[in-house]
Design a protein around this motif. Structure first.
Motif, mmCIF file in Angstrom:
data_model
loop_
_atom_site.group_PDB
_atom_site.id
_atom_site.type_symbol
_atom_site.label_atom_id
_atom_site.label_comp_id
_atom_site.label_asym_id
_atom_site.label_seq_id
_atom_site.Cartn_x
_atom_site.Cartn_y
_atom_site.Cartn_z
ATOM 1 N N ASN A 283 0.838 -1.201 0.000
ATOM 2 C CA ASN A 283 0.000 0.000 0.000
ATOM 3 C C ASN A 283 0.871 1.248 0.000
ATOM 4 O O ASN A 283 2.070 1.185 0.288
ATOM 5 C CB ASN A 283 -0.902 0.001 1.230
ATOM 6 N N SER A 284 0.263 2.363 -0.318
ATOM 7 C CA SER A 284 0.976 3.657 -0.319
ATOM 8 C C SER A 284 2.283 3.548 -1.098
ATOM 9 O O SER A 284 3.339 3.970 -0.625
ATOM 10 C CB SER A 284 1.241 4.108 1.116
ATOM 11 N N LEU A 285 2.203 2.995 -2.271
ATOM 12 C CA LEU A 285 3.414 2.755 -3.061
ATOM 13 C C LEU A 285 4.078 4.054 -3.474
ATOM 14 O O LEU A 285 3.412 5.063 -3.747
ATOM 15 C CB LEU A 285 3.082 1.902 -4.274
ATOM 16 N N LYS A 286 5.399 4.016 -3.503
ATOM 17 C CA LYS A 286 6.222 5.146 -3.883
ATOM 18 C C LYS A 286 7.042 4.769 -5.105
ATOM 19 O O LYS A 286 7.242 3.588 -5.385
ATOM 20 C CB LYS A 286 7.164 5.515 -2.744
ATOM 21 N N SER A 287 7.572 5.768 -5.786
ATOM 22 C CA SER A 287 8.415 5.494 -6.951
ATOM 23 C C SER A 287 9.642 4.676 -6.547
ATOM 24 O O SER A 287 10.141 3.871 -7.334
ATOM 25 C CB SER A 287 8.829 6.793 -7.629
ATOM 26 N N ASP A 288 10.111 4.852 -5.328
ATOM 27 C CA ASP A 288 11.274 4.092 -4.841
ATOM 28 C C ASP A 288 10.980 2.598 -4.695
ATOM 29 O O ASP A 288 11.895 1.805 -4.526
ATOM 30 C CB ASP A 288 11.740 4.622 -3.486
#
Length: 118
Positions: free
Chosen positions: A84-89
């Motif tokens: 969840n709350s995925l980031k580009s990193d």
């Protein structure tokens, strides 16, 4: 010989969610633990999460703690990674692995690509 097959990767926008699955096959499947790792472009493979198979004890890398959840379904010989709350990193190829003894990962899947667009 344990065979691991990942699925569920894909392209998602930042802030979104994905669930990865890893199904295990083999004559007998009774691992000590299952884990998820990832390799981002140009970087070394890094640990993401693991679960002790018979106790459901979990452990996470600091970078994903509070956002990712590892779980397993014993009956299906499957481990999951809810992201969840995925980031580009978080963009990377994600691999699942199994271990028969602590601190020794002996079987690996082929990987599934996760791409997070910002």
């Amino acid at each position: 010989q344990v065979q691991l097959v990942e699925s569920g990767g894909g392209l998602v926008q930042a802030g979104g969610s994905l669930r990865l699955s890893c199904s295990a096959s083999g004559r007998t499947f009774s691992p000590y633990a299952m884990g998820w790792f990832r390799r981002a472009p140009g970087k070394e493979r890094e640990f993401v999460a693991r679960i002790i198979w018979n106790r459901s004890t979990t452990f996470y890398a600091d970078s994903v703690k509070g956002r990712f959840t590892i779980s397993r379904d014993n009956a299906k010989n499957t481990v999951y990674l809810q992201m969840n709350s995925l980031k580009s990193d978080d963009t990377a190829v994600y691999y699942c692995a199994s271990s028969k003894v602590p601190a020794s990962w002996d079987s690996w899947g082929q990987g599934t690509q996760v791409t997070v667009s910002s």
